[in-house]
Structures are given as structure tokens and as C-alpha cells.
Write a protein that holds these residues in place. Structure first.
Motif, mmCIF file in Angstrom:
data_model
loop_
_atom_site.group_PDB
_atom_site.id
_atom_site.type_symbol
_atom_site.label_atom_id
_atom_site.label_comp_id
_atom_site.label_asym_id
_atom_site.label_seq_id
_atom_site.Cartn_x
_atom_site.Cartn_y
_atom_site.Cartn_z
ATOM 1 N N ASP A 63 0.808 -1.228 0.000
ATOM 2 C CA ASP A 63 0.000 0.000 0.000
ATOM 3 C C ASP A 63 0.836 1.270 0.000
ATOM 4 O O ASP A 63 0.348 2.326 -0.400
ATOM 5 C CB ASP A 63 -0.939 0.016 1.220
ATOM 6 N N THR A 64 2.086 1.194 0.478
ATOM 7 C CA THR A 64 2.909 2.411 0.573
ATOM 8 C C THR A 64 4.022 2.459 -0.459
ATOM 9 O O THR A 64 4.826 3.392 -0.444
ATOM 10 C CB THR A 64 3.529 2.526 1.976
ATOM 11 N N ASN A 65 4.099 1.492 -1.364
ATOM 12 C CA ASN A 65 5.153 1.490 -2.368
ATOM 13 C C ASN A 65 5.104 2.766 -3.208
ATOM 14 O O ASN A 65 4.090 3.066 -3.837
ATOM 15 C CB ASN A 65 4.997 0.265 -3.278
ATOM 16 N N ILE A 180 9.553 4.156 -7.959
ATOM 17 C CA ILE A 180 8.517 5.149 -8.224
ATOM 18 C C ILE A 180 7.148 4.673 -7.783
ATOM 19 O O ILE A 180 6.242 5.474 -7.574
ATOM 20 C CB ILE A 180 8.502 5.508 -9.727
ATOM 21 N N GLY A 181 6.980 3.363 -7.609
ATOM 22 C CA GLY A 181 5.721 2.812 -7.155
ATOM 23 C C GLY A 181 4.704 2.679 -8.273
ATOM 24 O O GLY A 181 4.881 3.209 -9.371
ATOM 25 N N PRO A 182 3.595 1.995 -8.026
ATOM 26 C CA PRO A 182 2.539 1.853 -9.028
ATOM 27 C C PRO A 182 1.619 3.071 -9.034
ATOM 28 O O PRO A 182 1.515 3.803 -8.044
ATOM 29 C CB PRO A 182 1.797 0.603 -8.568
ATOM 30 N N ARG A 184 -1.547 3.154 -8.895
ATOM 31 C CA ARG A 184 -2.671 3.041 -7.957
ATOM 32 C C ARG A 184 -2.333 3.660 -6.610
ATOM 33 O O ARG A 184 -3.205 4.232 -5.935
ATOM 34 C CB ARG A 184 -3.067 1.573 -7.782
ATOM 35 N N ASN A 185 -1.057 3.560 -6.191
ATOM 36 C CA ASN A 185 -0.645 4.151 -4.923
ATOM 37 C C ASN A 185 -0.415 5.649 -5.050
ATOM 38 O O ASN A 185 -0.804 6.424 -4.164
ATOM 39 C CB ASN A 185 0.628 3.476 -4.410
ATOM 40 N N VAL A 186 0.211 6.068 -6.146
ATOM 41 C CA VAL A 186 0.493 7.491 -6.338
ATOM 42 C C VAL A 186 -0.804 8.293 -6.353
ATOM 43 O O VAL A 186 -0.869 9.412 -5.827
ATOM 44 C CB VAL A 186 1.293 7.710 -7.638
ATOM 45 N N ASN A 187 -1.852 7.732 -6.922
ATOM 46 C CA ASN A 187 -3.124 8.445 -7.024
ATOM 47 C C ASN A 187 -3.835 8.589 -5.680
ATOM 48 O O ASN A 187 -4.689 9.481 -5.525
ATOM 49 C CB ASN A 187 -4.057 7.740 -8.011
ATOM 50 N N LYS A 188 -3.491 7.760 -4.698
ATOM 51 C CA LYS A 188 -4.211 7.808 -3.420
ATOM 52 C C LYS A 188 -3.373 8.359 -2.265
ATOM 53 O O LYS A 188 -3.890 8.503 -1.149
ATOM 54 C CB LYS A 188 -4.725 6.415 -3.053
ATOM 55 N N PHE A 189 -2.090 8.669 -2.491
ATOM 56 C CA PHE A 189 -1.277 9.232 -1.419
ATOM 57 C C PHE A 189 -1.851 10.570 -0.974
ATOM 58 O O PHE A 189 -2.199 11.424 -1.792
ATOM 59 C CB PHE A 189 0.174 9.416 -1.876
ATOM 60 N N ASN A 190 -1.914 10.780 0.342
ATOM 61 C CA ASN A 190 -2.395 12.045 0.886
ATOM 62 C C ASN A 190 -1.503 12.471 2.047
ATOM 63 O O ASN A 190 -0.502 11.817 2.350
ATOM 64 C CB ASN A 190 -3.857 11.930 1.337
#
Length: 454
Positions: A63-65, A180-182, A184-190
Motif C-alpha cells: 500500500d505504501t510502495n 517510483i511505485g505503481p 494506484r498508490n500514487v493516485n491515493k497518497f495524501n
């Protein structure tokens, strides 16, 4: 006022502990809060100050990648004590150039400035881990930039291939994660996600300041102690051992003109005693690019074969060393119909490395390795980075003179022993991107990793 400052500096150095000995121009200190500070005195008008953090994709989960790379992008988008414009103005006033980099096992923020401003740069870099302003507006802006960066990376077949190589070699472990991560994770980081990660990972015991140039260790240590206080960590942040999996992954795209392929083996990590012999083995194999001249005069048999017969566009050996594990192998760019011929020459060279390497071959490879290591510490920028990498990955800094002495003691017997332990009849991992129709089956590749010997 003078008395207060004097008392504070006296208290600081009363508890500061010198944790290792090195060359006379290098000092390593550990502050009371666990923060380490390393300074190297070099006659130079410029100084390089690096802030290393023990973060990266290996310390992240499903989830944090990508969160470490996201924080890198947010580093100078504003602090709680100053906005983005003020930060840019201060960097300009300090005549500094700041860069950043995130890898799988560490992150570094580097600043080059006149030596007189080194203490002020320490305070500015410290604000990244103590006063980072994570506004929703700035995070949305950086999110769009990272998405564009993802598209650029996907258009670089070499980077895609090496990401695939890690994913298949260490599948099911954190080391397989992309930096850089996927998406799906970049879009939900807050903000909450970033703050929680920073609170547990950017603690003083996981940070390191390295300064090289005409700087004083007292100045750097005092500035670091003043700006980085003691921070409590809610959870223990560490990585688990990785598992190597012999496997093959290929992404076939016949529209590409060349195939990007790598053959790799599990190798010891950066702090292993076999690191230097494997580095020498890498340089024994060598590298070649079509733009080079003298194709029939290369010392490496494999390089000479692919160059004289125009079999491929590029060939290079690599040794990716993490702290406890690594990948040693060969990467090449080749037209579809030449894949088998190139692989034959590569595996033939690997068997020579394991069985018939000579004293002259070792001496040549050792000299190339010495030049490579000398370039790593050429100038304040390279030297500061090399010191930080050594301390982050193996918790000590080995002087170049000692490394040279170890290299000079290597002989063909030592190289053969390490090569046989890591390469000869050992399971390999293969990653390929492009027109891979002629790439042999995995079992055929594995069968080429030994010779019938009497």
C-alpha cells in the motif's frame, strides 16, 4: 548571549561520541539523538552537504510502495516556516545547487554551495524531515509530475527491463518493488499517509549528514544537532531478508527494433567480503557500445566477438549490490535474429571466468577496478556521496588505500572461487523487453552455465 551559545555547544560535544576512526581528514560523530555526522576536509572552495535517509522501496509495503519517491518530490514545495518561493529565494542566496535521489534502500538530498554556507545548508536540508509542508494543492501538482515521469520511464526499455529483473529475481519480497511505485498508490497518497510514513522512518537514528569540502566538523555537527531533535518512532522500520527466485520474464514487442535482455545471478551484497572480487569479475567481462572504435582489439573475448561480427548494439556487465544481496550479470541490446549468437558468446565468456582466467586478466581487471573506485571519490560531490553510501549500506567507511591493498592481493584462484560460487552451474534470472522471439527457453539457458570437465 555569548555565554548561552557557549554553554549549548559545550553540552552538545560533551555527549557527542566519535564512533569510528578513519583518515585524518575524515571525522565521524554520533549525536545524543542517534543522528550521525561525517565530515571530510578537502581543500576546495565548494562544499557538498548530503542528507541520507534510510528509506526507499525496500522499506515499503503493497500500500505504501512509492511514498519515499513521492516525499522526494515534495521536499522543496514548502515548509511550515516558509513557503515555496521563500525556499527558492534562500537557496539562491546561499548560491546552492540542490539535487535529490531515491533508491531501493536509501534516499539522499545533496547540496553544493560555497564552503562558508555549509552550516546554513544543513539547516535547510534538515527542514525536509522536520518541517515539511504537505499541502493538498502541492501534492496534487507533484502527483501529475510523477505520472508524467512514469510515462517517460515506460518509454525507456532499459529501465523497464531492470525493473522487471528485480521483480522476477526477488518476487514476493520488498526488494521487488519499483522505486517510483505503481500508479494506484500514487493516485491515493495524501497528507496523512505521508506524515505517518515520515514519523516512523525519518527519525534521527535513520538519518546521516555527510559534508565534504573546506568545512569544520564542529560547525556541521552543531547545525545538525540544532535542527534535528529527538523524534519518537511508533514502529520499528526495517526490512526483512529477501529471497532470490530463479525465473524468466519477457515482455514481447515485435514493433521494437532491438531486444533489451539481461542474464543475472544472485550475488553477495555491498558489505560482503566477496564484493571486491565480484567487482573485478565485472570489469574483466567489460563493456562495449557500437559507437566505440577498435572492435578487434578489446581484451574481453565476448566483447571482441560481438564487436567484430556486429552481433549487437551494446553489451555491458553489471553488479547491482544492495546491503545484503545483489545481482551480477550481463545486459545487452541486440536485433532479434542475433540473440542466440550473443548469448552463446556471453556464456562462453562466463565459463572462462569460472575456469580459465589468467593472472594477466586479473591484473587488467584490478587496474580497471581501481580506476573506477578512484572516480567514485573524485571531487567533493562524488566523495560525499561515496561516504554516505558506504555508511548507509555497511555502517563503516573504508579508506581507498585499504581497498587498493585488498585488490592487489587478488589472484586468479580467488576470482575463480567467487565466480564458481555465484555463476558456475548456478540458477540464473532472465528479463527481456522487445522482439524476444529467438530468446531460448529458460532450461536451455540454464544448461549453458556449466562445462563438462574431466
Amino acid at each position: 548571549m555569548f555565554r548561552k551559545i557557549y554553554q549549548r555547544r559545550t553540552l552538545l560535544y560533551h555527549h557527542t561520541r566519535k564512533i569510528c576512526k578513519g583518515p585524518e581528514n575524515v571525522q565521524t560523530l554520533e549525536l545524543p539523538n542517534g543522528l550521525r555526522v561525517v565530515t571530510e576536509r578537502i581543500e576546495s572552495p565548494l562544499a557538498c552537504v548530503n542528507l541520507f535517509a534510510r528509506v526507499g522501496s525496500r522499506y515499503e509495503n503493497y500500500d505504501t510502495n512509492g511514498i519515499s519517491h513521492f516525499i522526494e518530490h515534495m521536499a522543496f514545495r514548502g515548509f511550515t516556516s516558509m513557503d515555496c518561493e521563500t525556499v527558492a529565494c534562500q537557496v539562491n542566496n546561499l548560491e546552492a545547487k540542490i539535487t535529490s535521489k531515491t533508491t531501493r534502500e536509501f534516499q539522499v538530498f545533496s547540496a553544493v554551495c560555497p564552503s562558508t554556507f555549509a552550516g546554513d545548508i544543513v539547516g535547510l536540508l534538515a527542514k525536509i524531515v522536520t518541517e515539511l509542508e504537505l499541502s493538498d494543492q502541492e501534492m496534487d501538482c507533484e502527483r501529475n509530475i510523477i505520472q508524467q515521469e512514469m510515462k517517460w520511464l515506460d518509454m525507456n526499455p532499459k529501465k523497464v527491463m531492470f525493473d522487471y529483473l528485480h521483480e522476477t529475481a526477488f518476487q514476493g519480497t520488498p526488494l521487488a518493488n519499483r522505486v517510483i511505485g505503481p500508479s494506484r498508490n500514487v493516485n491515493k497518497f495524501n497528507r496523512d499517509c505521508a506524515c505517518y510514513f515520515m514519523r516512523n522512518h525519518y527519525t534521527p537514528t535513520r538519518l546521516l549528514f555527510v559534508a565534504a569540502g573546506d568545512v569544520s566538523s564542529d560547525t556541521i555537527a552543531a547545525a545538525a544537532s540544532r535542527h534535528v531533535g529527538s523524534t519518537e518512532c511508533e514502529t520499528k522500520a526495517d526490512f526483512s531478508p529477501c529471497r532470490f527466485t530463479a525465473s524468466q520474464v519477457r515482455f514481447r514487442d515485435d514493433s521494437m527494433p532491438f531486444a533489451h535482455i539481461s542474464l543475472a545471478f544472485e550475488a553477495p551484497g555491498y558489505k560482503s567480503l566477496d564484493y571486491l572480487p565480484l567487482l573485478v569479475a565485472k570489469n574483466y567481462f567489460g563493456s562495449w557500445h557500437r559507437s566505440q572504435g577498435g572492435s578487434d582489439r578489446h581484451a574481453s573475448d565476448a566483447v571482441r566477438a560481438v564487436a567484430t561480427d556486429n552481433l549487437c548494439e551494446q553489451l555491458e556487465s553489471f553488479y547491482i549490490a544492495h546491503s545484503d544481496v545483489g545481482l551480477w550479470g550481463v545486459y545487452f541490446v541486440v536485433p532479434n535474429m542475433n540473440i542466440e549468437n550473443v548469448i552463446y558468446n556471453i556464456q562462453n565468456m562466463l565459463m572462462h571466468l569460472c575456469c580459465t582466467i589468467t593472472k594477466n586478466d586479473v591484473e587488467r581487471a584490478v587496474n580497471i577496478t581501481k580506476l573506477e573506485l578512484a572516480r567514485r571519490i573524485d571531487g567533493v560531490v562524488n566523495s560525499a556521496f561515496d561516504i554516505g553510501v558506504q555508511i548507509m549500506l555497511k555502517n563503516e567507511r573504508t579508506p581507498l588505500q585499504n581497498i587498493y591493498q585488498d585488490l592487489s592481493r587478488l589472484d586468479p584462484k580467488a576470482i575463480k572461487a567467487v565466480a564458481e560460487a555465484c555463476i558456475y552451474d548456478k540458477p540464473l534470472v532472465t528479463a527481456a523487453v522487445g522482439p524476444t522471439e529467438e530468446l531460448p527457453d529458460y532450461n536451455r539457458l540454464q544448461a549453458g552455465q556449466y562445462w563438462l570437465r574431466l
